[in-house]
Design a protein around this motif. Structure first.
Motif, PDB file in Angstrom:
ATOM      1  N   THR A  23      -5.202   1.468 -11.904  1.00 40.02           N
ATOM      2  CA  THR A  23      -6.271   1.095 -11.274  1.00 40.02           C
ATOM      3  C   THR A  23      -5.860   0.667  -9.899  1.00 40.02           C
ATOM      4  N   SER A  24      -4.722   0.354  -9.436  1.00 47.26           N
ATOM      5  CA  SER A  24      -4.238   0.180  -8.356  1.00 47.26           C
ATOM      6  C   SER A  24      -3.355   0.990  -7.294  1.00 47.26           C
ATOM      7  N   HIS A  25      -3.152   2.140  -8.192  1.00 42.71           N
ATOM      8  CA  HIS A  25      -2.384   3.186  -7.657  1.00 42.71           C
ATOM      9  C   HIS A  25      -2.796   4.623  -8.301  1.00 42.71           C
ATOM     10  N   LEU A 138       2.316 -12.201 -10.113  1.00 45.92           N
ATOM     11  CA  LEU A 138       2.064 -11.996  -8.401  1.00 45.92           C
ATOM     12  C   LEU A 138       2.943 -10.709  -7.890  1.00 45.92           C
ATOM     13  N   LYS A 139       2.296 -10.213  -6.923  1.00 45.21           N
ATOM     14  CA  LYS A 139       2.817  -8.845  -6.326  1.00 45.21           C
ATOM     15  C   LYS A 139       2.846  -9.061  -4.782  1.00 45.21           C
ATOM     16  N   TRP A 140       3.713  -8.174  -4.320  1.00 38.83           N
ATOM     17  CA  TRP A 140       3.976  -7.934  -3.033  1.00 38.83           C
ATOM     18  C   TRP A 140       4.109  -6.514  -2.533  1.00 38.83           C
ATOM     19  N   THR A 141       3.324  -6.103  -1.812  1.00 39.73           N
ATOM     20  CA  THR A 141       3.506  -4.804  -1.515  1.00 39.73           C
ATOM     21  C   THR A 141       4.139  -4.311  -0.073  1.00 39.73           C
ATOM     22  N   PRO A 142       5.288  -3.818   0.266  1.00 45.78           N
ATOM     23  CA  PRO A 142       5.653  -3.684   1.363  1.00 45.78           C
ATOM     24  C   PRO A 142       4.698  -2.847   2.281  1.00 45.78           C
ATOM     25  N   GLY A 143       4.426  -3.148   3.470  1.00 42.36           N
ATOM     26  CA  GLY A 143       3.889  -2.396   4.431  1.00 42.36           C
ATOM     27  C   GLY A 143       2.258  -2.644   4.424  1.00 42.36           C
ATOM     28  N   GLY A 144       2.031  -3.737   3.592  1.00 37.16           N
ATOM     29  CA  GLY A 144       0.525  -4.097   3.420  1.00 37.16           C
ATOM     30  C   GLY A 144       0.041  -4.816   2.385  1.00 37.16           C
TER      31      GLY A 144
END
Length: 144
Positions: A23-25, A138-144
């Motif tokens: 769903t997110s990719h 929780l997540k963090w996405t590099p560059g955005g």
């Protein structure tokens, strides 16, 4: 239905199922074939993951992918069930539950200290299989 290890010949079926799961990719077919799928197969072959297919009539109808992570806090390896999907028309027939049970059995054989699942959408499904909620994901996405 049988549950078995995913093989290179399953790439098309896994990609088809992945397209309905993510769903997110969005999977990129070229990258999937040359990078992602081979990397997951290699991790499973090395014992760093479990990559299982549910098969019926010679076709993969669902799959589970779980990565094995060594930890300090748990004093052993944790098997993190990252992907579980079943073809839309076959949901509700026990395919997903069968795949989860196979992952749990594999974790027991390998001596993993726990199996965890990062999910919100399917929390009720996993609770019915005996999982308990312990943390937010929780997540963090590099560059955005």
């Amino acid at each position: 239905m049988t549950v078995r290890a995913v093989t290179p010949a399953d790439a098309d079926d896994v990609l088809r199922l992945l397209r309905g799961f993510a769903t997110s990719h969005s999977p990129e077919p070229g990258r999937f074939t040359t990078v992602d799928f081979p990397a997951v197969l290699a991790a499973a072959a090395a014992g760093r993951a479990k990559f299982l297919a549910a098969e019926e009539g010679g076709r993969v109808i669902g799959y589970a992918y779980a990565a094995r992570v060594p930890t300090l806090f748990a004093r052993g390896t944790v098997l993190e069930l990252l992907e579980l999907t079943v073809g839309t028309a076959l949901r509700g027939r026990g395919v997903g539950s069968g795949l989860v049970r196979a992952v749990l059995e594999a974790a027991g054989r390998a001596g993993d200290v726990e199996v965890c699942v990062p999910t919100r959408r399917a929390a009720d499904f996993y609770r019915r299989l005996g999982f308990t909620e312990t943390a937010a994901y929780l997540k963090w996405t590099p560059g955005g």
